[in-house]
Design an enzyme around this catalytic site. Structure first.
Site, short mmCIF file in Angstrom:
data_model
loop_
_atom_site.label_atom_id
_atom_site.label_comp_id
_atom_site.label_asym_id
_atom_site.label_seq_id
_atom_site.Cartn_x
_atom_site.Cartn_y
_atom_site.Cartn_z
N LEU A 103 0.77 16.83 -2.25
CA LEU A 103 -0.13 15.96 -2.65
C LEU A 103 -1.02 15.24 -1.71
O LEU A 103 -0.70 14.79 -0.71
CB LEU A 103 0.82 14.67 -3.51
CG LEU A 103 1.52 15.11 -4.86
CD1 LEU A 103 2.13 13.84 -5.29
CD2 LEU A 103 0.68 15.71 -5.96
N ASP A 104 -2.25 15.35 -2.37
CA ASP A 104 -3.51 14.80 -1.46
C ASP A 104 -3.16 13.25 -1.07
O ASP A 104 -2.56 12.56 -1.90
CB ASP A 104 -4.78 14.86 -2.07
CG ASP A 104 -5.33 16.43 -2.34
OD1 ASP A 104 -4.62 17.26 -1.67
OD2 ASP A 104 -6.01 16.40 -3.08
N TYR A 105 -3.53 13.06 -0.05
CA TYR A 105 -3.58 11.22 0.36
C TYR A 105 -3.98 10.54 -0.55
O TYR A 105 -3.42 9.65 -0.63
CB TYR A 105 -4.71 11.43 1.56
CG TYR A 105 -4.71 10.01 2.33
CD1 TYR A 105 -3.54 9.71 3.20
CD2 TYR A 105 -5.73 9.06 1.92
CE1 TYR A 105 -3.58 8.45 3.81
CE2 TYR A 105 -5.81 7.86 2.69
CZ TYR A 105 -4.53 7.29 3.45
OH TYR A 105 -4.60 6.20 4.09
#
Length: 236
Positions: A103-105
């Site tokens: 999952l992206d930052y």
């Protein structure tokens, strides 16, 4: 019994098989005191001594499976060279676990973690068309035509996305909220899809992976998968 080195490492909970291959190629793995940096290396289970970064590794008897509601501002990784907080800093487990997928930052929501390398490989294999569902808040009023574009596939830079399931939850002049399910996992895919139809993402949260749902798990909380969720994983 012989087993490929990277497969054995994954089964010991070091990391995914692909990541273990990177460790081998980087010269971080020894077998019986000798550095092995070739992917064809095989080891004798129960006889050879395998070390990763100087620490002996062995198969763990207990496999564990966690679901985390990942906060934004946390890295989906076992470690970070820049010292940023990772999901492993949140999920406290005596086993050496690693995240399944990313999952992206700046994306929150459902993330699975395990020490089971076989389950990781199963979930990450391209043949497994597993729908992942997200709630996206986007800028502006998203039209029915733009929703149809997202459903049918858009070009996100030389790649046409597969058909998606998209539903409008709310929309007005300044902001819209959509529910979108995709079976792929390209880098920043949801954000790139929405930008393609001129609606940049404000907030993005993953709420389900197949039959595994985030439910009422609060941000930053985690738990072990229940029997029903494990059954779903194992039958994939």
């Amino acid at each position: 019994m012989e087993e490929r080195l990277q497969k054995y490492m994954a089964s010991c909970g070091v990391a995914s098989r692909r990541k273990c291959e990177e460790f081998i190629l980087a010269g971080r793995v020894k077998v019986n005191g000798v550095v092995k940096n070739e992917l064809g290396t095989k080891v004798l289970i129960g006889k050879d001594v395998i070390e990763f970064d100087g620490v002996k590794i062995e198969k763990e008897d207990e496999k564990v499976y966690y679901i985390l509601n990942k906060p934004t501002g946390v890295i989906t990784s076992a470690s970070d060279e820049r010292g940023r907080k990772t999901v492993i800093d949140i999920v406290k487990s005596k086993e050496r676990i690693f995240p399944i997928g990313r999952l992206d930052y700046n994306t929150s929501g459902l993330l699975l973690l395990t020490n089971d390398g076989e389950i990781f490989n199963k979930l990450m294999h391209p043949r497994v068309e597993l729908f992942k569902t997200y709630i996206a808040d986007v800028k502006g009023y998203i039209s029915d035509n733009e929703i149809e574009e997202l459903k049918n596939g858009v070009d996100i830079g030389g790649y046409i996305t597969a058909k998606a399931k998209v539903f409008v939850q709310t929309r007005d002049t300044n902001r819209s909220t959509i529910r979108i399910s995709i079976s792929e996992g390209k880098n920043r895919q949801i954000r790139r899809m929405c930008s393609k139809v001129n609606h940049d993402v404000i907030n993005l949260k993953r709420i389900s992976i197949g039959d595994i749902k985030l439910g009422d798990l609060k941000v930053g909380e985690y738990r072990k998968l229940n029997d029903k969720e494990l059954k779903f994983l194992f039958k994939l």
